[in-house]
Scaffold this active site. Structure first.
Site, mmCIF file in Angstrom:
data_model
loop_
_atom_site.group_PDB
_atom_site.id
_atom_site.type_symbol
_atom_site.label_atom_id
_atom_site.label_comp_id
_atom_site.label_asym_id
_atom_site.label_seq_id
_atom_site.Cartn_x
_atom_site.Cartn_y
_atom_site.Cartn_z
ATOM 1 C CB SER A 218 18.659 42.615 18.648
ATOM 2 O OG SER A 218 17.455 42.832 19.222
ATOM 3 C CG ASP A 310 18.797 40.559 26.320
ATOM 4 O OD1 ASP A 310 17.898 41.569 26.437
ATOM 5 O OD2 ASP A 310 19.266 39.871 25.218
ATOM 6 C CG HIS A 345 19.225 43.340 23.966
ATOM 7 N ND1 HIS A 345 18.837 42.013 23.685
ATOM 8 C CD2 HIS A 345 18.818 44.282 22.768
ATOM 9 C CE1 HIS A 345 18.501 42.152 22.366
ATOM 10 N NE2 HIS A 345 18.574 43.520 21.725
#
Lengths: 413, 442
Positions: A218, A310, A345
């Site tokens: 991330s 995502d 994600h």
């Protein structure tokens, strides 16, 4: 797991129950029919319904979800890696869907799942102003090293580093968003913070300074790529970037990444369930070279892991752009992309509960809680985690342990 | 031998060359030693592998374990890495050390224990440190030759198993219950004259789904004294069996008895009572009779000197008790009558048993049952080269060990040749669990 009973053609429910560190209960269950010998084998037999269906050897773990009546927006994470995740697996008669605590229990076992192998050493690191934890494998070393970066929310998240050390890689979990330093000064850390962390690894007597990798998830991806390409203070053997982007203002301090995101915060939107989608903040992928890491200058192997669903970061679009940049520059042989349809994600080590959306705190003053949509569909995401983790370990081993043909050592004699 | 130079990081790497082979360098991490699974039960297999080594080179893998008493046990094996620079104990033969040949579990059963070392605290694991050493060396050279290491835990108790001290109705023992509601089939677990409370086999049975009760009958402070004599009698053993049967989480119609050594006599004697109905009996290397009398109804016992006339000594003063249990030497009235046996009986023989006349007693039992037209109840497992202490697998065997310190220091012979005894433990344990499943779960 086998289960034997007297009766033939018995319908059964197998139930998994786990109580996490903050006291919430998670469960999964599946319906099976025992065979003629009264046996159910979860690794081979199909579930006929429940939290999952079909043949899912690890289904009882991957499909754990908060029990009915729990708070919404929970996300499962193990913060204390020195104790195991305990799961009670039980068998009930019939095909049950609820009220398990009141049902007649036929049998149960307890399983323990660990992030840390025996002999792995956990070492808190505060030197150089770092907030970090180093995990060292058993043995004399020297071991390859790894810097492990998580994303938004900060804190010292240790489980992935503990797991990597259990596979022979000395790994440092680094808190770079909420470290002591930031708590005291209110300022975000800068490049030198990561260079200090790298140096701590490089100079450690049991770590091989010439074999250090970086792994980011991330927000951590942006940092990893920035360091890999631009930092003079470190030379990475390889990098793994999960669910992130190369888009960021590259001139100026790291804090500008936050400014850039805040500037684009108006692009945030919500779906029909009021779950917040943040992925648009970085879209469209800019063409302005000062707004993205120059991937053409990357000199080490890179593994990109991308969930195509995502909803938090534009990982697919970023991966495509990175690939194009590298093809144009002629270094795309360094790039491997793992792209998973319907994965979200939070691509994490496998066999742990999946979270499609969970509560996060915004960094406004005062902070508010929103339900952030991570994306992903349960089965596809669980499979993606399994596959990505396995391939990540192979990638890291090849680049950190291998890399030299053994035959060559004989010819030098 | 070229000495090793430490290197500054901004210089080109210099290799450390030993015996013409580049073992380690500042350019490469140390080789990797892996064990899988790193946490397991004692009777689970483990796969040990070395990676990223030079090809076709001598290495030593050694295992070290510390007993509860702090004694260090060690085993080691010599290998040659193959062409891809790996060593795999599931695939490769040992060419020297504690054992020879391809033995995936050899480093575990090949451990040489300090005398008298056995696991007393079953709630903690054995922590095994495995090391990869360069060259064909002995473990004493570990400090200077260690390349890599891995730690594994070996457990007698699975997660969720409950250990309960039992001091009830005068009965002294430890009960192990599997996780879950039950009711569970159960085993009464009897050991030999070494005495005390031996818990590990029961802990393993509970880890495999059976309630299991380790019973003390001699040499325990909570039993009526003196400790060197058996001061309990038939009522004691009956109470123990009934206590187990009556437990709310035990399935009373599926209770078996297992005995090792003198525990075999106790097993057979107990099963002989008309009101004790076990579902199966497992007898390992023990007598069908005894010159030692149990306490009578008033708690009176006799001295235990009678047996010493059958003790034999080798030239090192090591004693063998084997002749004590020769059927001819057993008091005739003590020989257990098996005519009324109604349940299956498995007898396990170590053919190199130097502590008990197992072969002869197995024969005696078989003949007795045959005469009673009950041969179908009898199963014999006989293992060439196995000694007296046939125990759960992948644990070390001692050919001899310290038996007593007072009134004199005595070392006793158990028998058993390392690899054969290990094979016997592995095979018999599997068959014991199958026998229990057949008789206690159906």
């Amino acid at each position: 797991m086998d289960m034997k009973q007297h009766c033939v053609k018995l319908s059964l429910t197998i139930h998994a129950l786990h109580q996490c560190e903050d006291g919430h209960s998670w469960e999964a269950f599946a319906h099976y029919n025992a065979d003629a010998t009264g046996t159910v084998n979860v690794s081979q037999d199909p579930s006929l319904g429940g939290t999952y269906s079909g043949v899912e050897p690890m289904g009882l773990l991957s499909n754990l979800r908060p029990v009915p009546g729990s708070k919404t927006g929970l996300r499962w994470r193990k913060m204390n890696v020195q104790t195991p995740m305990g799961v009670t697996i039980s068998v009930y008669q019939g095909h049950q869907t609820e009220g398990f605590l009141d049902q007649v229990l036929l049998a149960s076992v307890v399983v323990e799942r660990w992030y840390m192998a025996p002999g792995v050493r956990r070492v808190p690191i505060t030197e150089g102003g770092l907030t970090a934890t180093l995990f060292l494998p058993s043995g004399p070393g020297p071991f390859p090293g790894l810097l492990d970066l998580w994303g938004w929310g900060g804190k010292l998240v240790e489980y992935r580093a503990a797991l990597l050390a259990s596979h022979g890689i000395a790994s440092m979990a680094l808190d770079y968003l909420t470290p002591q330093m930031t708590k005291e000064t209110g300022r975000m850390v800068d490049i030198d913070y990561f260079e200090t962390a790298y140096r701590v690894l490089e100079q450690h007597p049991q770590i091989l300074g010439s074999r250090i990798a970086m792994l980011g998830l991330s927000f951590g991806v942006g940092v990893t790529l920035r360091m890999a390409v631009y930092s003079k203070g470190l030379k990475l053997s390889c990098a793994v970037c999960i669910s992130g982007s190369h888009v960021q203002p590259i001139d100026g301090p790291l804090e500008q990444m936050l400014t850039y995101l805040n500037k684009n915060a108006y692009k945030m939107r919500s779906d029909e369930n009021n779950q917040v989608i943040w992925r648009d903040l970085m879209l469209p992928i800019p063409t302005d070279p000062s707004l993205k890491v120059d991937m053409g200058r990357l000199q080490c192997p890179l593994l990109l892991v991308v969930g195509e669903d995502d909803q938090n970061w534009p990982s697919s679009e970023s991966a495509m752009d990175m690939k194009e940049m590298m093809e144009r520059a002629g270094n795309s042989h360094l790039l491997t992309v793992l792209s998973y349809k319907n994965a979200g994600h939070l691509i994490e080590p496998p066999f742990t509960p999946f979270t499609r959306a969970s509560t996060t705190k915004t960094d406004t003053n005062p902070p508010t809680k929103v339900m952030t949509l991570w994306g992903g569909e349960l089965v596809a995401h669980s499979r993606a985690q399994e596959d990505a983790w396995r391939k990540t370990l192979v990638f890291l081993r090849e680049n950190l342990y291998g890399g030299m043909k053994h035959g060559a050592s004989f010819s030098n004699l | 031998m070229i000495p090793c130079y430490t290197v500054q990081r901004n210089l080109a790497c210099i290799q450390r060359i030993v015996g013409g082979v580049r073992w380690t360098s500042s350019c490469r991490p140390a080789p990797l030693l892996t064990a899988s699974p790193v946490r397991a039960l004692i009777d689970d297999k483990i796969s040990i592998r070395g990676h990223f080594l030079p090809p076709r080179c001598p290495v030593t893998v050694c295992a070290q374990m510390q007993s509860d008493d702090g004694d260090l046990w060690e085993a080691f094996a010599h290998f040659n890495t193959n062409l891809d620079g790996t060593v795999n104990l599931t695939r490769d033969p040992s060419v020297g050390g504690s054992y020879l040949g391809c033995e995936p579990m050899g480093l575990l059963w090949g451990l040489q224990p300090a005398p008298g070392a056995e696991k007393k605290k079953v709630e903690t694991p054995y922590v095994m440190l495995m090391s990869l050493l360069k060259g064909h060396v002995s473990p004493s050279e570990r400090p200077s030759t260690e390349l890599a290491a891995v730690t594994a835990e070996r457990w007698y108790m699975a997660p969720g198993v409950r250990r309960i001290d039992i001091r009830q109705n005068g009965v002294v023992g430890t009960l192990f219950l599997p996780p879950g509601p039950g009711p569970f089939p159960a085993m009464l677990d009897l050991w030999g004259m070494g005495g005390g409370l031996v818990e590990y086999r029961s802990a393993l049975f509970a880890s495999r789904g059976y309630a299991s009760f380790s019973l003390a009958y001699i040499g325990h402070k909570d039993l009526p004294g003196p400790q060197h004599r058996i001061n309990v009698g038939d009522p004691y053993f009956k109470s123990a069996f009934q206590l187990l049967q009556d437990h709310p989480q035990v399935y009373r119609d599926r209770v078996g008895i297992i005995g090792l050594s003198f525990g075999v006599y106790l097993t057979l004697r107990l099963a002989n009572h008309s009101d004790i109905k076990p579902s199966c009996l497992i007898c390992i290397n023990g007598p069908a009779g005894s010159n030692i009398k149990l306490a009578d109804a008033d708690g009176r016992t006799e001295q235990m000197e009678n047996d010493q006339k059958y003790w034999t000594y080798d030239d090192q003063g090591t004693v063998s008790f084997r002749a004590v249990s020769l059927p001819a030497n057993l008091s005739p009235e003590s020989k257990v009558e098996l005519d009324h046996l109604t349940c299956p009986l498995m007898y396990i023989v170590g053919e190199d048993d130097l502590s008990a006349s197992s072969i002869e007693n197995a024969n005696l039992i078989e003949e007795t049952l045959s005469a009673a037209v009950k041969s179908q109840l009898f199963t014999r497992l006989s293992y060439p080269g196995a000694g007296h202490l046939i125990e759960p697998p992948y644990t070390p065997n001692s050919r001899a060990s310290l038996w007593s310190v007072k009134p004199q220091k005595l070392v006793t012979l158990w028998g058993g040749h390392l690899a054969l005894h290990a094979a016997a433990q592995e095979d018999s344990w599997k068959k014991i669990l199958e026998f229990m499943e057949t008789n206690l779960r159906h």
